[in-house]
Design an enzyme around this catalytic site. Structure first.
Site, PDB file in Angstrom:
ATOM      1  N   HIS A 121       0.823  -1.203   0.000  1.00  0.00           N
ATOM      2  CA  HIS A 121       0.000   0.000   0.000  1.00  0.00           C
ATOM      3  C   HIS A 121       0.863   1.261   0.000  1.00  0.00           C
ATOM      4  O   HIS A 121       0.591   2.210  -0.737  1.00  0.00           O
ATOM      5  CB  HIS A 121      -0.923  -0.009   1.213  1.00  0.00           C
ATOM      6  CG  HIS A 121      -1.743   1.224   1.312  1.00  0.00           C
ATOM      7  ND1 HIS A 121      -2.827   1.450   0.498  1.00  0.00           N
ATOM      8  CD2 HIS A 121      -1.604   2.316   2.086  1.00  0.00           C
ATOM      9  CE1 HIS A 121      -3.332   2.629   0.788  1.00  0.00           C
ATOM     10  NE2 HIS A 121      -2.609   3.173   1.752  1.00  0.00           N
ATOM     11  N   GLU A 122       1.917   1.254   0.814  1.00  0.00           N
ATOM     12  CA  GLU A 122       2.780   2.430   0.921  1.00  0.00           C
ATOM     13  C   GLU A 122       3.527   2.713  -0.382  1.00  0.00           C
ATOM     14  O   GLU A 122       3.935   3.834  -0.633  1.00  0.00           O
ATOM     15  CB  GLU A 122       3.793   2.250   2.059  1.00  0.00           C
ATOM     16  CG  GLU A 122       3.175   2.172   3.447  1.00  0.00           C
ATOM     17  CD  GLU A 122       2.528   3.480   3.894  1.00  0.00           C
ATOM     18  OE1 GLU A 122       3.014   4.555   3.482  1.00  0.00           O
ATOM     19  OE2 GLU A 122       1.544   3.423   4.632  1.00  0.00           O
ATOM     20  N   TYR A 164       6.954  16.765  14.122  1.00  0.00           N
ATOM     21  CA  TYR A 164       5.647  16.841  14.789  1.00  0.00           C
ATOM     22  C   TYR A 164       5.471  18.097  15.641  1.00  0.00           C
ATOM     23  O   TYR A 164       4.348  18.433  16.021  1.00  0.00           O
ATOM     24  CB  TYR A 164       5.402  15.572  15.614  1.00  0.00           C
ATOM     25  CG  TYR A 164       5.280  14.357  14.717  1.00  0.00           C
ATOM     26  CD1 TYR A 164       4.210  14.246  13.837  1.00  0.00           C
ATOM     27  CD2 TYR A 164       6.252  13.368  14.697  1.00  0.00           C
ATOM     28  CE1 TYR A 164       4.109  13.175  12.969  1.00  0.00           C
ATOM     29  CE2 TYR A 164       6.154  12.286  13.833  1.00  0.00           C
ATOM     30  CZ  TYR A 164       5.079  12.203  12.978  1.00  0.00           C
ATOM     31  OH  TYR A 164       4.988  11.141  12.111  1.00  0.00           O
ATOM     32  N   ARG A 188       0.953   4.588  13.087  1.00  0.00           N
ATOM     33  CA  ARG A 188       0.992   6.043  13.160  1.00  0.00           C
ATOM     34  C   ARG A 188      -0.243   6.531  13.880  1.00  0.00           C
ATOM     35  O   ARG A 188      -1.327   5.980  13.696  1.00  0.00           O
ATOM     36  CB  ARG A 188       0.971   6.652  11.756  1.00  0.00           C
ATOM     37  CG  ARG A 188       2.193   6.356  10.935  1.00  0.00           C
ATOM     38  CD  ARG A 188       1.747   6.217   9.511  1.00  0.00           C
ATOM     39  NE  ARG A 188       2.775   6.606   8.569  1.00  0.00           N
ATOM     40  CZ  ARG A 188       2.874   6.070   7.371  1.00  0.00           C
ATOM     41  NH1 ARG A 188       2.006   5.157   6.994  1.00  0.00           N
ATOM     42  NH2 ARG A 188       3.812   6.455   6.548  1.00  0.00           N
ATOM     43  N   GLY A 227       6.502   5.729   8.863  1.00  0.00           N
ATOM     44  CA  GLY A 227       5.875   4.845   9.844  1.00  0.00           C
ATOM     45  C   GLY A 227       6.833   3.777  10.357  1.00  0.00           C
ATOM     46  O   GLY A 227       6.447   2.886  11.108  1.00  0.00           O
ATOM     47  N   GLY A 269      10.140   4.683  11.507  1.00  0.00           N
ATOM     48  CA  GLY A 269      11.207   5.317  12.296  1.00  0.00           C
ATOM     49  C   GLY A 269      11.396   4.713  13.679  1.00  0.00           C
ATOM     50  O   GLY A 269      12.503   4.290  14.042  1.00  0.00           O
TER      51      GLY A 269
HETATM   52  P1  ADP Z   1       6.565   8.262  11.269  1.00  0.00           P
HETATM   53  O1  ADP Z   1       7.378   8.066  10.059  1.00  0.00           O
HETATM   54  O2  ADP Z   1       5.100   8.204  11.014  1.00  0.00           O
HETATM   55  O3  ADP Z   1       6.993   9.453  12.047  1.00  0.00           O
HETATM   56  P2  ADP Z   1       7.564   6.712  13.510  1.00  0.00           P
HETATM   57  O4  ADP Z   1       7.672   5.239  13.704  1.00  0.00           O
HETATM   58  O5  ADP Z   1       8.834   7.497  13.600  1.00  0.00           O
HETATM   59  O6  ADP Z   1       6.828   6.929  12.130  1.00  0.00           O
HETATM   60  O7  ADP Z   1       6.541   7.275  14.602  1.00  0.00           O
HETATM   61  C1  ADP Z   1       5.290   6.638  14.769  1.00  0.00           C
HETATM   62  C2  ADP Z   1       4.221   7.631  15.186  1.00  0.00           C
HETATM   63  O8  ADP Z   1       4.512   8.136  16.490  1.00  0.00           O
HETATM   64  C3  ADP Z   1       4.157   8.862  14.293  1.00  0.00           C
HETATM   65  O9  ADP Z   1       3.364   8.637  13.158  1.00  0.00           O
HETATM   66  C4  ADP Z   1       3.545   9.898  15.240  1.00  0.00           C
HETATM   67  O10 ADP Z   1       2.147   9.747  15.245  1.00  0.00           O
HETATM   68  C5  ADP Z   1       4.076   9.485  16.600  1.00  0.00           C
HETATM   69  N1  ADP Z   1       5.222  10.309  17.039  1.00  0.00           N
HETATM   70  C6  ADP Z   1       6.535   9.984  16.958  1.00  0.00           C
HETATM   71  N2  ADP Z   1       7.309  10.947  17.484  1.00  0.00           N
HETATM   72  C7  ADP Z   1       6.487  11.929  17.918  1.00  0.00           C
HETATM   73  C8  ADP Z   1       6.681  13.193  18.569  1.00  0.00           C
HETATM   74  N3  ADP Z   1       7.898  13.653  18.865  1.00  0.00           N
HETATM   75  N4  ADP Z   1       5.563  13.928  18.871  1.00  0.00           N
HETATM   76  C9  ADP Z   1       4.331  13.461  18.571  1.00  0.00           C
HETATM   77  N5  ADP Z   1       4.080  12.280  17.956  1.00  0.00           N
HETATM   78  C10 ADP Z   1       5.142  11.515  17.634  1.00  0.00           C
END
Ligand code: ADP
Length: 274
Positions: A44-45, A167, A211, A224, A226
């Protein structure tokens, strides 16, 4: 809990006699379901940016476009292609993390260097996303080294910083640093005063493709993956990831590394003050 699944096999082994074999296949089925989910997510991505790109190729074949329209379409195609590149890079990183041996303690990584490099990357991202308005602070800790893989640690810290920058709004503040705790554990932290994360999401945050807000993650270039990468890296270094967050107040991500992997860097002789 997950439902228990039992496989049953019946073997006739003599006239009128049956042997019944039962086997618990819960774990096997769970692993299989996770693999299916993962493949569906990846597909999907990849498909969504590709659909956009194919659409714009068709639009570009229309000869009646203005120069401005052509330029705009090419730019949008480039954006989507970059998104696919980042996704593939993250997927390769994850699969390398799963397939390669655990980093031993023969390489010592200077934390100040890795933090400085991750911080420089975060600054360029903040320049792009927030026009340099967001406040980004690096608080230097004691001179220490960590036994491990430099590239992996850079990627883990880089992911935490890029999340904080992405974010947190332009008016916000992001701080990163490191310190030695009382028992000589090393703590590397990244903290922000951004939107925060509701408690019900916290346990699932490090799952692949999980996410809180899909479109917000995608719009800022998120894959998604990280935090899944961060978790893998820190576990491979026998450490832990701790997440503290309050909705509307901000988030703090902490990486903790055990004393066995941490040592102080001795000051260079001759450089000390008399
Ligand atoms: P993404 O690529 O979506 O950032 P991650 O695995 O890094 O994927 O993070 C998963 C989810 O955690 C993010 O989609 C976000 O909703 C939340 N998130 C991560 N870091 C933060 C932050 N510093 N503040 C708020 N939400 C965060």
């Amino acid at each position: 809990g997950h439902p228990q699944h039992i496989a049953i096999q019946i073997f006739p082994y003599a006239k009128g006699r049956r042997l019944l074999l039962t086997r618990d296949v819960t774990a096997v089925e769970l692993a299989e379901a996770m693999r299916r989910d993962f493949v569906a997510n990846v597909s999907h991505e990849i498909r969504s940016p590709l659909t956009v790109i194919v659409g714009f190729i068709e639009a570009l074949q229309n000869l009646a476009l203005t120069e401005g329209e052509r330029a705009r379409y090419l730019e949008l195609m480039q954006q989507q292609a970059r998104r696919m590149q980042t996704l593939i890079d993250d997927l390769l990183m994850l699969s390398r993390l799963e397939g390669s041996p655990i980093p031993d303690d023969s390489h010592w990584v200077v934390i100040a260097d890795v933090m400085a490099e991750a911080f420089t990357q975060a600054r360029s991202l903040a320049d792009v996303l927030h026009a340099g308005q967001q406040s980004l602070v690096l608080v230097e800790g004691p001179p220490v080294e960590v036994a491990g893989a430099r590239g992996e640690l850079l990627s883990a810290i880089g992911n935490l910083l890029s999340n904080a920058v992405r974010y947190t709004p332009s008016t916000g503040r992001v701080e990163a640093g490191w310190r030695l705790l009382a028992d000589d554990e090393l703590e590397i932290y990244v903290t922000d005063d951004g939107p925060g994360i509701a408690p019900e999401h916290l346990p699932r945050l490090t799952e692949r493709f999980y996410r809180v807000d899909r479109s917000r993650s995608r719009d800022s270039g998120g894959t998604g993956l990280g935090l899944a990468i961060v978790k893998h890296v820190i576990q491979r270094h026998s450490g832990q990831l701790a997440i503290d967050s309050r909705l509307g107040e901000g988030s703090t991500f902490r990486l903790r590394l055990p004393p066995a992997r941490v040592r102080r860097i001795a000051p260079e002789p001759g450089l000390a003050a008399p």
